[in-house]
Scaffold this motif. Structure first.
Motif, PDB file in Angstrom:
ATOM      1  N   ILE A 117      -0.694  -1.486   2.494  1.00 34.06           N
ATOM      2  CA  ILE A 117       0.387  -0.892   1.719  1.00 34.06           C
ATOM      3  C   ILE A 117       0.359   0.629   1.890  1.00 34.06           C
ATOM      4  O   ILE A 117      -0.681   1.253   1.728  1.00 34.06           O
ATOM      5  CB  ILE A 117       0.230  -1.226   0.216  1.00 34.06           C
ATOM      6  N   ASP A 118       1.502   1.198   2.233  1.00 32.14           N
ATOM      7  CA  ASP A 118       1.601   2.653   2.315  1.00 32.14           C
ATOM      8  C   ASP A 118       1.902   3.168   0.915  1.00 32.14           C
ATOM      9  O   ASP A 118       2.928   2.842   0.323  1.00 32.14           O
ATOM     10  CB  ASP A 118       2.723   3.041   3.280  1.00 32.14           C
ATOM     11  N   TYR A 119       0.989   3.953   0.409  1.00 37.89           N
ATOM     12  CA  TYR A 119       1.126   4.394  -0.983  1.00 37.89           C
ATOM     13  C   TYR A 119       2.423   5.153  -1.229  1.00 37.89           C
ATOM     14  O   TYR A 119       2.973   5.144  -2.316  1.00 37.89           O
ATOM     15  CB  TYR A 119      -0.080   5.240  -1.402  1.00 37.89           C
ATOM     16  N   ARG A 120       2.935   5.787  -0.187  1.00 38.47           N
ATOM     17  CA  ARG A 120       4.150   6.586  -0.362  1.00 38.47           C
ATOM     18  C   ARG A 120       5.348   5.712  -0.724  1.00 38.47           C
ATOM     19  O   ARG A 120       6.307   6.159  -1.314  1.00 38.47           O
ATOM     20  CB  ARG A 120       4.476   7.343   0.912  1.00 38.47           C
ATOM     21  N   LYS A 121       5.233   4.466  -0.286  1.00 40.69           N
ATOM     22  CA  LYS A 121       6.387   3.601  -0.483  1.00 40.69           C
ATOM     23  C   LYS A 121       6.407   2.955  -1.853  1.00 40.69           C
ATOM     24  O   LYS A 121       7.355   2.270  -2.210  1.00 40.69           O
ATOM     25  CB  LYS A 121       6.414   2.528   0.605  1.00 40.69           C
ATOM     26  N   LEU A 122       5.315   3.152  -2.583  1.00 41.53           N
ATOM     27  CA  LEU A 122       5.229   2.523  -3.897  1.00 41.53           C
ATOM     28  C   LEU A 122       6.095   3.224  -4.935  1.00 41.53           C
ATOM     29  O   LEU A 122       6.481   2.636  -5.927  1.00 41.53           O
ATOM     30  CB  LEU A 122       3.790   2.573  -4.409  1.00 41.53           C
ATOM     31  N   GLY A 123       6.355   4.471  -4.687  1.00 44.38           N
ATOM     32  CA  GLY A 123       6.980   5.284  -5.727  1.00 44.38           C
ATOM     33  C   GLY A 123       5.870   5.927  -6.522  1.00 44.38           C
ATOM     34  O   GLY A 123       4.822   5.321  -6.766  1.00 44.38           O
ATOM     35  N   ARG A 124       6.071   7.154  -6.903  1.00 43.75           N
ATOM     36  CA  ARG A 124       4.997   7.891  -7.534  1.00 43.75           C
ATOM     37  C   ARG A 124       4.537   7.277  -8.850  1.00 43.75           C
ATOM     38  O   ARG A 124       3.348   7.220  -9.145  1.00 43.75           O
ATOM     39  CB  ARG A 124       5.402   9.343  -7.760  1.00 43.75           C
ATOM     40  N   GLU A 128       4.621   4.143  -9.841  1.00 46.52           N
ATOM     41  CA  GLU A 128       3.854   2.928  -9.613  1.00 46.52           C
ATOM     42  C   GLU A 128       2.463   3.307  -9.087  1.00 46.52           C
ATOM     43  O   GLU A 128       1.444   2.750  -9.491  1.00 46.52           O
ATOM     44  CB  GLU A 128       4.585   2.032  -8.604  1.00 46.52           C
ATOM     45  N   TRP A 132      -0.215  13.082  -2.232  1.00 47.94           N
ATOM     46  CA  TRP A 132       0.157  12.558  -3.543  1.00 47.94           C
ATOM     47  C   TRP A 132      -0.931  12.756  -4.566  1.00 47.94           C
ATOM     48  O   TRP A 132      -0.713  12.694  -5.752  1.00 47.94           O
ATOM     49  CB  TRP A 132       0.500  11.072  -3.429  1.00 47.94           C
TER      50      TRP A 132
END
Length: 896
Positions: free
Chosen positions: A103-110, A112, A409
RNA sequence: AGGCCCGUAGCUCAGUUGGUUAGAGCGCCUCCCUGACACGGAGGAGGUCGAUGGUUCGAGUCCAUUCGGGCCUACCA
């Protein structure tokens, strides 16, 4: 009362018990209302992400030693543990875990993402504590506060806004270090340089409208796609006529100006330089001077972009190959030369850094640095060892702007909001409702976060309630000492100094102690990324945390590196075991003695201990007088060593005293007295030995907290006493010092050692008792040996000892002489004459050399007139002794 | 390129203002499983302090040069 004590020291049984106690108890929680001196410490950031290795232990070891020592001397101590980083690290752990799940953390939304961070923190909180427990008590997690806690975030925003309002923080468009893998800006300090072999390519650029051409040299041909000029030195005769003309940029077929700029070094390469303002810091500056266009030919992840024409989409290094090939086929590659260059790498991922122009937040450093320089110059901040001061000054005086924004992030977000309507940036402590200028509600917070060290730099005051005028702040700021490794002198120490002074008007600490770097046996710095670290938990499990601590302390001589080889910790473990067994000896024998009626309470109560050393027949027995004198001198040396951050001297002093003096000599000496049929004599012996043992434990406590704590509790303590750490640290008591007792006892030690030596040379069975003769012209020495005859007989394993003034004229047997006395063992079996002769010859040579050099010196008038009286008299005294010895050796050699 | 540090026993290191035969731990050798401890006890061997030159009555300790190792800072394409 029979006691059950394990036969060997078992740290795994003892330490968890106390670790629990230390962590749970609020022993080190300072009370701002408490009276007395304050000692406050800033702890460097522990790293909880798993890159824990022995190197990281050093800070905590030294700090905890100092803390305990100060606490025992009545200081009110406060830790400021560097958990700031723990918060950041937690975020990084989550990023790593997510990456492992693909999972790319950037895609989670800040949001989340932050939710997951908190969740992980909650779930793993216990795990961290357990881990820290196992590595010892060295870190206090009771004050754990993460960076992202609302309190700390508020402080960070406050600081940011103030600096912004003062004009020290600004947004600028500059060349920054960019990591194409981490996709973030890096400060200069986060870039590590490495020398690597490279190539210098000479490329021909045709001059437009003529048959002439220029040859430029570059190590990075792929960047030529973004060239917007060629520069030569203004006074370079070779190129003077070309300045002002245009060159044709090969491959791109773009006309670019030929300019003159003094930055060009005529000696290097061809003296002509391609200018790529978007991809080189120097060229960027040159571009500004000459109003050149910037053509960025790369993407964020270092691939060529559309501006690179035919090369678009290629990785930067593939593009380099292709560019070189194409130039070659066009016949424009004039030559290639080998060239070693120093490459900038990302500290974290080791990717080659790409210089890149972009808009970032910067902090002006000069105004902050000046007062921090002055603080060290004036001595308000002491840096130990002193040579680091020069390093500090050099960096601070040449300080550059600090790019503080990061495109990561993890960390504190920058408190700036961009208006979608008029583009204005509103910097504020709290999320603004509307744009300052146009009132628009379309605000977006800046996506960047602050450099980790920005918030870390606030640590000494952000933890104490600043900006409020709190009691903690008033009492504990400035702190007393910061202990850390020198590798973060600039990252952290200097920034704390600058920001602390700027915001509070006071220095954040008075002393900075920079310890050595721990390296492994191959001499490499311990590092998780290099795989050269040693996991302290494994080592602790095997040897105990006390051994770990003692080892680090004993090797922590300031100024040089520390190499971890693993055999020192064995010796520390042995030391711990030795003390454990000394305690066993006391308690096991006490059991026997107690059956006679007198108990531990009477012999070792705090009151009884306070009265030591006790007298028998109106005198303190010699061995006791000697031991307490040694104790006083050791306490003095150890206190002095700790006061000067000389941990290795403290460790060595305690080791020598406990093992050498207390165990090897004192216990052996008083054994019979402890079991003496004379009750009164025995009680004196017991009281003295307990008092000495107790003092030795306290002396050792900061260096071996668990073991000493455990043993301390075996002894009677005052009602309500909780811990040895709250007891008193031994001071050098003047009334204990006794030079005469030390002198007399050491004469006896000499006699005993000499006798043992003879026995060993004769290869006597260690149980075989033999008779010896002691002779000395000194009546004092004779009466000393006479009085202590029993002890000498026992420790030297003699059946009899004759004492006389003159040596018996009988030849034969084994002989040993010093200037003060002679010893003879009349043993039937002939001593190995040849070996004896060889030994004496060697001694003779050494002695003769020593005597000759002293005679020469003492005969020298210049020496006599210039050397201090003390030296001369000392020399004379030694010389006369050595002459006597020499004479005796010559006689003996004659006999053989 | 500039700056800093280190080079002392086989190994890892101490050695604070220059001053009396240079210390420790580990390893090694000899003897001992003695009732606190073999994670121990007793004894011993082993360095002339990287090299050269200088200052000094005197240098491991100060200065210079040099060799070897390490670290930090640096925008030379």
């Amino acid at each position: 009362m029979a006691r059950e004590i394990a036969k060997a020291y078992e740290p795994q049984l003892i330490e968890p018990r106390w670790a629990e106690y230390w962590v749970a108890d609020e022993l080190f929680k300072a009370d701002a209302n408490a009276p007395g001196p304050v000692f406050s410490i800033v702890i460097p950031p522990p790293n909880v992400t798993g890159s824990l290795h022995i190197g990281h232990m050093l800070d905590h070891t030294e700090i905890d030693i100092l803390t305990r020592w100060h606490r025992m001397r009545g200081y009110n101590t406060l830790y400021l543990p560097g958990t700031d980083h723990a918060g950041i690290s937690t975020q990084r752990v989550v990023v790593k875990q997510l990456a492992e799940q693909g999972i790319d953390y950037r895609k989670l939304g800040r949001e989340e993402f932050e939710r997951r961070v908190w969740k992980w923190k909650e779930e793993s909180g216990g795990k961290i504590t357990e881990q820290m427990r196992q590595i010892g008590e060295s870190c206090d997690w009771s004050r754990e506060k993460f960076t992202l806690s609302p309190e700390l975030s508020a402080v960070v925003r406050e600081v940011f806004v103030r600096l912004y309002e003062e004009g020290l923080i600004y947004r600028g468009y500059y060349m920054v270090n960019w990591c194409p893998s981490c996709l973030t800006t890096l400060s200069d300090l986060e870039v590590v340089h490495e020398e690597r072999p490279g190539t210098l390519w000479h490329i021909r650029y045709p001059v437009v409208g003529s048959s002439e051409s220029l040859v430029v040299a570059t190590t990075r041909p792929e960047t030529m796609l973004g060239d917007t000029a060629v520069a030569v030195h203004p006074e370079d005769e070779r190129y003077k006529q070309l300045v002002g003309k245009k060159a044709m940029l090969p491959l791109m077929n773009r006309e670019i100006p030929i300019i003159a700029d003094a930055m060009v070094d005529r000696e290097f390469g061809t003296g002509a330089v391609k200018i790529t303002p978007a991809h080189d810091p120097d060229d960027f500056e040159a571009g500004k001077r000459h109003q050149l266009a910037e053509i960025n030919v790369m993407t964020d992840d270092a691939h060529m972009n559309a501006e690179a024409g035919a090369y678009a989409g290629l990785d930067r290094f593939e593009a380099r190959k292709k560019v070189v090939e194409d130039l070659k086929s066009l016949g424009l590659l004039v030559k290639t030369a080998e060239h070693t260059l120093s490459l900038g790498l990302c500290e974290r991922c080791k990717t080659i850094v790409e210089p890149r122009a972009s808009t970032q937040w910067f902090c002006k450093m000069k105004p902050l640095a000046e007062p921090a320089i002055a603080a060290v110059e004036s001595g308000e901040i002491r840096i130990i060892p002193e040579n680091w001061q020069a390093v500090y000054f050099h960096w601070m005086k040449n300080i550059r702007e600090w790019p503080i924004s990061r495109q990561l992030w993890w960390g504190h977000r920058i408190p700036a909001w961009h208006c979608r309507d008029d583009g204005h940036i509103t910097v504020a402590r709290e999320t603004p409702a509307a744009c300052e200028t146009c009132g628009s509600k379309h605000l977006v917070q800046d996506p960047d976060v602050l450099d980790t060290w920005f918030s870390s730099g606030l640590w000494p005051f952000s933890t104490l309630g600043w900006p409020g005028d709190t009691q903690d702040l008033r009492k504990y700021y400035p702190t007393s000492v910061l202990i850390t490794g020198h590798e973060i002198l600039f990252f952290w120490v200097a920034r704390m100094a600058m920001l602390g002074i700027h915001f509070t008007g006071k220095v954040p600490f008075h002393t900075v102690y920079l310890h050595s770097i721990v390296k492994n046996a191959e001499g490499q710095k311990m590092s998780k990324s290099k795989g050269t670290g040693i996991d302290p938990i494994d080592v602790n499990r095997k040897f105990g945390t006390d051994a770990m601590r003692f080892t680090l302390a004993s090797m922590a001589a300031p100024g040089s590196d520390l190499i971890w080889t693993g055999d020192r910790i064995q010796s520390s473990r042995n030391f711990a075991n030795k003390i454990w067994n000394a305690a066993r000896f006391l308690f096991v024998n006490l059991d026997k003695f107690e059956q006679g009626g007198t108990g531990l309470e009477e012999l070792a109560s705090p009151e009884a201990r306070a009265g030591a050393p006790y007298q028998f027949n109106g005198n303190v027995p010699l061995a006791d007088a000697w031991l307490f004198s040694r104790l006083a001198n050791t306490a003095e040396a150890v206190n002095d060593a700790l006061a000067n951050y000389r941990f290795h001297e403290a460790a060595q002093g305690v080791y020598q005293f406990f093992w050498g003096d207390f165990c090897d000599w004192y216990i052996e000496w008083v054994k019979p007295e402890l079991q003496s049929a004379n009750r009164e004599r025995a009680v004196v012996a017991w009281k003295n030995i307990f008092a000495a043992f107790d003092a030795a434990l306290r002396l050792l406590h900061p260096l071996m907290p668990f073991l000493t704590e455990e043993l301390w509790h075996q002894m009677p303590q005052p009602a309500g006493a909780k811990s040895i750490a709250l007891d008193k640290y031994p001071e050098a008591r003047a009334e204990w010092k006794n030079a005469q007792a030390e002198e007399r006892f050491s004469l006896m030690q000499e006699v005993i050692v000499a006798l043992r030596n003879i026995r060993a040379e004769m290869k006597l069975d260690s149980k075989k008792r033999i008779a010896a003769e002691f002779s000395s012209l000194d009546a004092g020495a004779r009466s000393l040996i006479e009085t202590n005859r029993d002890g000498v007989l026992r420790l030297a394993i003699l059946s009899d000892l004759k004492i006389s003034a003159e040596r018996s004229p009988q030849p034969g047997g084994a002989l040993r002489s010093t200037s003060q006395f002679d010893l003879r063992i009349a043993y039937e079996e002939v001593v190995d004459a040849a070996a004896e002769k060889a030994r004496l010859k060697k001694e003779f040579d050494g002695l003769q050399k020593a005597v000759a050099s002293k005679e020469r010196q003492l005969a020298d008038e210049t020496f006599r007139s210039r050397a201090p009286e003390k030296i001369i008299r000392g020399l004379e005294a030694t010389l006369s002794g050595q002459r006597v010895e020499l004479k005796k050796i010559v006689e003996r050699l004659g006999q053989l």
